[in-house]
Design an enzyme around this catalytic site. Structure first.
Site, PDB file in Angstrom:
ATOM      1  N   SER A   1       7.180  12.975   1.552  1.00  0.00           N
ATOM      2  CA  SER A   1       5.947  12.453   2.150  1.00  0.00           C
ATOM      3  C   SER A   1       5.751  12.927   3.583  1.00  0.00           C
ATOM      4  CB  SER A   1       5.964  10.919   2.118  1.00  0.00           C
ATOM      5  OG  SER A   1       6.053  10.442   0.795  1.00  0.00           O
TER       6      SER A   1
ATOM      7  N   HIS B   1       6.008   4.402  -5.599  1.00  0.00           N
ATOM      8  CA  HIS B   1       7.271   4.781  -4.964  1.00  0.00           C
ATOM      9  C   HIS B   1       8.403   3.949  -5.575  1.00  0.00           C
ATOM     10  CE1 HIS B   1      10.352   5.493  -1.937  1.00  0.00           C
ATOM     11  NE2 HIS B   1       9.574   6.377  -1.339  1.00  0.00           N
TER      12      HIS B   1
ATOM     13  N   ASP C   1       1.162  13.204  -2.396  1.00  0.00           N
ATOM     14  CA  ASP C   1       2.086  13.707  -1.380  1.00  0.00           C
ATOM     15  C   ASP C   1       3.072  14.712  -1.962  1.00  0.00           C
ATOM     16  OD1 ASP C   1       3.394  11.747  -2.857  1.00  0.00           O
ATOM     17  OD2 ASP C   1       4.395  10.833  -1.133  1.00  0.00           O
ATOM     18  N   HIS C   2       3.577  14.426  -3.170  1.00  0.00           N
ATOM     19  CA  HIS C   2       4.553  15.309  -3.815  1.00  0.00           C
ATOM     20  C   HIS C   2       4.712  14.878  -5.268  1.00  0.00           C
ATOM     21  CE1 HIS C   2       7.418  11.975  -3.496  1.00  0.00           C
ATOM     22  NE2 HIS C   2       7.098  11.884  -2.204  1.00  0.00           N
TER      23      HIS C   2
ATOM     24  N   GLU D   1       0.994   8.281  -3.747  1.00  0.00           N
ATOM     25  CA  GLU D   1       2.446   8.434  -3.696  1.00  0.00           C
ATOM     26  C   GLU D   1       2.997   8.951  -5.031  1.00  0.00           C
ATOM     27  OE1 GLU D   1       6.163   8.691  -2.794  1.00  0.00           O
ATOM     28  OE2 GLU D   1       4.952   7.757  -1.213  1.00  0.00           O
TER      29      GLU D   1
END
Length: 628
Positions: A310, A427, A481-482, A270
């Protein structure tokens, strides 16, 4: 009175449910040849699961419509109000039933249940109404017969109020309770997220999802989601495939054939930007373990995310679908399109497939999407049986205990297996277990301690995994994811907004690939299949195996704010569908207009993706033989 009220309501809804089930049966019979391989049990399961979607849409439209009918059965109200209530009930439900019949024919053109995107051809429908009525008279006749049946049954309802001696408060309480029950039925249950169309495809086999769905539900659940507009840069779709095939030209696979089947573990971190690592950067970073892993294996310093959220990452990684529209694929109008995910070809080879997410079940829509991508087993917060202290109080389970749980579950799976785990501790709000509050460097960004914690969790996972028998025969793919926030000037640009790690690691093999080339999340699926020597006859035309990339043919794609980008080695192409395309350097300075080859490349990407989504041909695009 309350019992009589519920008997009356139940009778009305039972009849509507019967009509919707009849429509489902007709749909199944029209396309029975597509489901010949399905067992009777699987088909019956689809019909039963479909009731959940029928209940949702019917309650949404009828929770108010039946009120005047109910009042007319129990109280002395104006007869005209009761009659108008019957007419309105028939009209609304008659329209819903007729809509449900659309896909008896339209499905043959799209291969999916119709959504709100049908409004994009409303002018064509109006112009061609007479010939549509003539050519599809049997559908019109079916609609008329069902409408007439509903009308006659409803008109039979007599205005005969049952004057109860009990106070009206009983009716009010009973109907209020009915509304509460209806809300539960409309959202489809007590799960985290309300019922969505793609949940229908969680069934096995997933193609039965179109039997599970009903068309009114699919249309009304996609209201408010803008359809993408088709494009036509090239008149011949095979010209698109020819251009993309040339850019996707691959070197011959020189990977060894394995005598022992190989497992695959995909780890999605994440919010892990390449900026946070020490490798390939002039500073130490916050990921000492990940850096050490990267230095001894395949690490791609020019790797990019195909989106910024995500919900874009999962389709990119597991199905080679980048996020080239404003709405993530998982929640878009096209979420029920034919999906050929990584699990499909591997299940055919006997692989056990699973997906783990430490958050609540239903979060990000991953449970439904991964089932659609043929990851047969989903494990979320509901399945976790650890200590309550492992819960972070916000999203789900802290990374360190969850990765240990993940490892322990892998021990129970038959080999070969492919399994994906998605971490959550990095996150926002970046919470950490109490024991680790002051363990990791803080740095200038709020996220850094949680990055250090996740790196520590990875270290402990690999230390324990080494002890397991499956470890020696496993390919590990680690990515993110990013990206997240920046504090390094060199990353405060478009390149930095999408730069994420990509590591391929095998404990017993020396992997070979040109890591200087551009890579992205959509390359992961073809790379894994290439490594395993598993063919994919329905491969997407976007995405390449990192084991066969060639200089000058490497690229990454993404989209944001109505702007498309194609990242190349030294620069990137940027522009929108209705504007010119320019070449920019990685400091975001415009250099020149795109040349003809570059322009055609990005136009081919846009047309393939956009029209492939609209026409449900993303995995079935007309192709030509790639130029030699």
């Amino acid at each position: 009175m309350v019992v009589a009220l519920y008997r009356f309501l139940f009778t009305r809804f039972l009849f509507l449910m019967f009509l919707f089930s009849l429509c489902r049966l007709l749909f199944f019979l029209f396309y029975a040849d597509q489901y010949e391989a399905c067992t009777t049990g699987e088909i019956l399961h689809a019909f039963v699961l479909g009731l959940r979607f029928d209940i949702s849409i019917l309650l949404a439209f009828n929770v108010v419509l039946v009120l005047p009918l109910a009042l007319g059965r129990f109280f002395d109200i104006p007869k005209i109000l009761f009659f108008l209530g019957k007419i309105l009930f028939v009209l609304v439900n008659g329209i819903l039933i007729c809509i449900n019949l659309i896909d008896l024919e339209y499905f043959s053109f799209t291969g999916k249940r119709t959504g709100i995107e049908i409004l994009g051809i409303k002018d064509d429908i109006e112009n061609q109404f007479s010939q549509l009525l003539t050519n599809y008279w049997h559908i019109s006749l079916l609609g008329f017969m069902l409408f007439l049946w509903l009308l006659l049954r409803t008109l039979r309802l007599a205005y005969k109020p049952v004057l109860s001696a009990r106070p009206k408060i009983y009716f009010t309480i009973g109907y209020a309770l009915f509304i509460c029950i209806a809300v539960l039925g409309i959202r489809g249950g007590l799960q985290l997220k309300p019922l969505r169309p793609n949940i229908a495809f969680s069934i096995e086999p997933s193609k039965l999802g179109n039997v599970v769905l009903n068309t009114p539900f699919n249309i009304f659940m996609t209201i408010g989601i803008a359809p993408i507009e088709p494009v036509k840069y090239f008149n011949d779709p095979t010209e698109v495939s020819s251009i993309l095939s040339e850019w996707n030209a691959q070197q011959k696979n020189t990977l060894p054939n394995h005598t022992t089947p190989q497992n695959v573990v995909i780890i999605i971190l994440e919010s892990f930007s390449s900026e946070y690592m020490g490798i390939n950067n002039p500073y130490a970073g916050y990921t000492p373990f990940l850096d050490s892993l990267a230095k001894t294996n395949l690490y791609f310093p020019h790797n990019f995310a195909n989106g910024k959220v995500s919900m874009v990452a999962a389709p990119s990684i597991l199905a080679s679908i980048p996020g080239l529209m404003e709405e993530p694929y998982i929640t878009s109008l096209y979420q029920t399109n034919t999906l050929i995910g990584l699990g499909a070809p591997l299940q055919d080879k006997g692989y056990h497939t699973s997906f783990f997410h430490a958050a609540q079940n239903g979060s990000m829509g991953f449970d439904a999407f991964t089932k659609n991508a043929d990851f047969a087993h989903y494990y979320g917060l509901n399945e976790y049986k650890g200590n309550k202290e492992d819960y972070d109080g916000n999203w789900g389970i802290y990374d360190e205990p969850y990765l240990q749980y993940f490892k322990n579950m892998l021990n129970t799976f038959p080999e070969p297996f492919i399994s994906t785990v998605f971490t959550i501790s990095s996150h926002q709000p970046y919470s950490l277990p109490e024991a680790f509050k002051n363990t990791f460097p803080k740095g200038s960004l709020e996220i850094y301690p949680s990055i250090g914690y996740t790196d520590y969790a990875l270290r402990t996972f690999f230390e324990q995994a080494k002890k397991e028998k499956w470890y020696a025969n496993t390919l590990f793919v680690i990515t993110a994811d990013h990206t997240q926030m920046h504090d390094k000037k060199s990353y405060m640009n478009t390149r930095g907004d999408y730069a994420i790690p990509l590591i391929f690691f095998h404990p017993n093999e020396k992997l070979h690939a040109d890591t200087s080339l551009v890579a992205s999340q959509i390359d992961i699926m073809p790379s894994i299949l290439d490594y395993l020597h598993v063919p994919n006859p329905n491969a997407a035309l976007l995405g390449q195996s990192v084991f066969g990339k060639q200089i000058g043919h490497d690229y990454a794609v993404n989209f944001s704010n109505n702007t498309y980008r194609v990242f190349l080695k030294e620069n990137y192409i940027e522009g929108s569908a209705d504007k010119s395309f320019v070449i920019k350097d990685y400091n975001d300075r415009s250099l020149r207009a795109a040349n003809e080859k570059e322009k055609k490349f990005i136009e081919a990407i846009i047309q393939y993706y956009t029209n492939g989504m609209i026409n449900n041909t993303y995995y079935n695009w007309p192709v030509t033989k790639a130029p030699i």
